[in-house]
Motif scaffolding. Sequence first.
Motif, PDB file in Angstrom:
ATOM      1  N   TRP A  56      -6.312  11.357   7.343  1.00 12.15           N
ATOM      2  CA  TRP A  56      -7.306  10.480   7.967  1.00 12.15           C
ATOM      3  C   TRP A  56      -6.945   9.049   7.624  1.00 12.15           C
ATOM      4  N   GLU A  57      -7.080   8.178   8.594  1.00 14.05           N
ATOM      5  CA  GLU A  57      -6.850   6.756   8.387  1.00 14.05           C
ATOM      6  C   GLU A  57      -7.761   5.967   9.300  1.00 14.05           C
ATOM      7  N   MET A  79       0.848  -1.192   0.000  1.00 11.82           N
ATOM      8  CA  MET A  79       0.000   0.000   0.000  1.00 11.82           C
ATOM      9  C   MET A  79       0.885   1.245   0.000  1.00 11.82           C
ATOM     10  N   LYS A  80       0.555   2.221  -0.836  1.00 12.05           N
ATOM     11  CA  LYS A  80       1.334   3.455  -0.880  1.00 12.05           C
ATOM     12  C   LYS A  80       1.137   4.230   0.419  1.00 12.05           C
ATOM     13  N   ARG A  81       2.219   4.853   0.882  1.00 13.45           N
ATOM     14  CA  ARG A  81       2.229   5.474   2.213  1.00 13.45           C
ATOM     15  C   ARG A  81       2.296   6.993   2.079  1.00 13.45           C
ATOM     16  N   VAL A  82       1.192   7.627   2.412  1.00 11.40           N
ATOM     17  CA  VAL A  82       1.059   9.081   2.292  1.00 11.40           C
ATOM     18  C   VAL A  82       1.512   9.735   3.592  1.00 11.40           C
ATOM     19  N   GLU A  86      -4.494   9.016   4.157  1.00 13.76           N
ATOM     20  CA  GLU A  86      -4.605   9.845   2.964  1.00 13.76           C
ATOM     21  C   GLU A  86      -4.807  11.285   3.435  1.00 13.76           C
ATOM     22  N   VAL A  87      -4.659  12.253   2.516  1.00  9.88           N
ATOM     23  CA  VAL A  87      -4.849  13.668   2.844  1.00  9.88           C
ATOM     24  C   VAL A  87      -6.306  14.044   2.598  1.00  9.88           C
ATOM     25  N   GLN A 110     -15.801  15.085   5.082  1.00 13.10           N
ATOM     26  CA  GLN A 110     -14.383  15.112   4.748  1.00 13.10           C
ATOM     27  C   GLN A 110     -14.212  14.718   3.284  1.00 13.10           C
ATOM     28  N   MET A 111     -13.414  15.495   2.562  1.00 12.30           N
ATOM     29  CA  MET A 111     -13.199  15.262   1.140  1.00 12.30           C
ATOM     30  C   MET A 111     -11.767  14.797   0.922  1.00 12.30           C
ATOM     31  N   PRO A 112     -11.586  13.641   0.273  1.00 12.64           N
ATOM     32  CA  PRO A 112     -10.223  13.161   0.036  1.00 12.64           C
ATOM     33  C   PRO A 112      -9.521  13.982  -1.037  1.00 12.64           C
ATOM     34  N   LEU A 113      -8.307  14.422  -0.727  1.00 12.37           N
ATOM     35  CA  LEU A 113      -7.469  15.076  -1.721  1.00 12.37           C
ATOM     36  C   LEU A 113      -6.512  14.073  -2.361  1.00 12.37           C
ATOM     37  N   THR A 114      -6.277  12.973  -1.683  1.00 10.40           N
ATOM     38  CA  THR A 114      -5.510  11.866  -2.246  1.00 10.40           C
ATOM     39  C   THR A 114      -6.296  10.588  -2.044  1.00 10.40           C
TER      40      THR A 114
END
Length: 720
Positions: free
Chosen positions: A419-420, A51-54, A427-428, A438-442
């Motif tokens: 948020w996770e 999983m990519k790590r933000v 993610e941001v 909440q709106m995901p930017l990533t």
Amino acid sequence: MISNLKTGYRSLLIIVALACLFTASLSLSLRVSAQTAAGKVPLTHETMWMMKRVGAPNPSPDGKWVVFSLVEPAYDEKDQVSDLWIVPTDASAKPRRLTFSKGGESGVAWSPDSRRLAFSAKREGDEVSQIYELDIAEGGEAVRVTSLSTGARSPQWRPDGQALLFTSTVFPGAADEDANKRIAAERKAQKYKARVYEKFPVRNWDKWVEDTQGHLFVQSLGPDAKVRDLLAGTKLISERGFAGRVQDSGEEFDAIWTPDGDSIIFVATTNRDRAAYSTTNSALFKVSFGGGEPVQLTTGADSFSRPVFRPDGRALYAVFTVEANGKVYNLDRLAKFSWPNLGQPTIITSNFDRAVSSFALTPDSKSIYLTAEEAGNEKLFTMSADGGDVTLAMDMTRGVYTGLKIPNSATSSIIIVNWESAMNPPEVFLLDLKSKTQMPLTNFNADQLGKIDWQPLRHFWFTSKAGKRIHNMIALPPNFDENKKYPLLVVMHGGPNSMWRDNWGLRWNYYMLSRPGYVVLLTNYSGSTGFGEKFAQSIQGDPFGGPGNEINEGADEAIRLYRFVDGTRQAAAGASYGGHLANWLQATTTRYKCLVSHAGLINLESQWGTSDTIYFREVTNGGPVWEQGPIWREQNPIRLAKNFRTPILLSVGENDFRVPLNQTLENWSVLQRLRIPSRLIVWPEENHWISKGEDSRYWYQELHAWLKRYLGEPANPTAD
């Protein structure tokens, strides 16, 4: 006649059995078919690890952009990629990559005009990390700003954007770059290798403490600019106990510019050398941009850290922690100072019974937003910038908010967070407090997450026999069926002053633990954070007894509440303090079929003498070890070894200086002497955690194999 009846009865039983088998097979086939049709599969180690790590968000001061690091992991660290990415805060475009280099970037800072970035990186040709500047507005390649032989990190822009502040770790007594190079050459030429100490500590986390020390540097950005060491030659750095704010990862100064750009505020300690026999604290200091002796701004035995100026420049805020009140744990609170005339601070969250995790001020300087742990979550709260009641700004039932940031020059309050949850890597996100959304930017991992067969954590509470309200969560296995019975795996968190959270993790991922077909129980026993200061402090003087009872009672309650839990098949596991508790359960109960202890204490006395932190253990246990108070005698697992019965898997990293290797070796010796079934895994390249990809994969394989050996085949076995 009787023989015929028996034959007919046997035939009937066979028919019934075949019918049941067919029905069970059909049911399983239907479930598998439905699962396949839905594309849901159990979480695998590769899926989890890859999983990519933000990273934490870094919004531009004008609020238009967010920069963050993105790690694209690999099992071989040489193949791992880490770069900076950027995304607009209005989500009008997808994230795009900013940097393309093998080495990752850290310490990202925006220029005040929101046009440039500064960061630390070790690029091709660099022997150590240096500060680089990247022009976001004009584009182009990043330009190296520093060229120190000792490296540079943690850049901060002066308010006028014409100079950078940063940290470098230098040799004591070195006045300049030439002196640092000379000392480095002399040490390299030495024919002997030795570490010599005259003060404590000698180790920290996974490294030996060196005699180097962090200094603050400034460098103007004009042509022919020269770098200046602001601390060289000062009395402060000659203090025997001088250091930055000490963390497991090293030392930081939390340095920031004053609003006028004439001085720097930073955090340091002058009594780290007393850590063997007393509490230590960090204070706020101020040093002029032009140099000179730093001035200590705060006095007393309490700690201040993470200073932040209010956007209007009329107040300074910092995290405040009581240190010398005889308690092992105290809440992190928020202190406010007037500026430029400090005076005594006001503790503005004194009535808020939670620890401040992160905080940020709104551009109008009227409000503060902060995050704090709350019963398995980390939630967003708000309060007046001058103090007052802390109220919930945005409730949640799943996950945690971290890395809170608010752009300080935006025209309105733009709230950016990570948020996770246990089912979502960080993610941001942009938070809309009016709509409570909440709106995901990533959204880098969405495709993978949608394929996994899992359910959100379930929460429950119970009242312990000691009268405390205890919070718990459970994680369910894949292909879960309410009508089946599943073994119970009790997992205990470390700390002890931490909390099981609804968050993503690699080392003890709840769904990797439950994957073979176990119900995983996560109990927030006494000592856990997120339930008030007294609850977290209540472990003092009772490090194992009370928590151990609550863990067993939590298992009893899970068995009572959930009919799908098989109370005849229980195991318990933990790491760090959770490993200590696993060893305590070894000494005090035989209810568990097997145990797992990673980095677990077995002997309070030898742990005190070999760990990198020792004094707080005295405070916890009611005095120094040689006084042999009751805790040292009565809650020390090795003194109860005659009670050991349960098979146990031991695991330890060779570079662990927090709970050193000797603890696990002592445990192993006792187990072998008592001929208790046991297995030992030693990780030559790991510290307190198992962090390398292949080591992690092997760890889960060993853990699952150990549990299967003693709990039997799970209800819904899945192939590893």
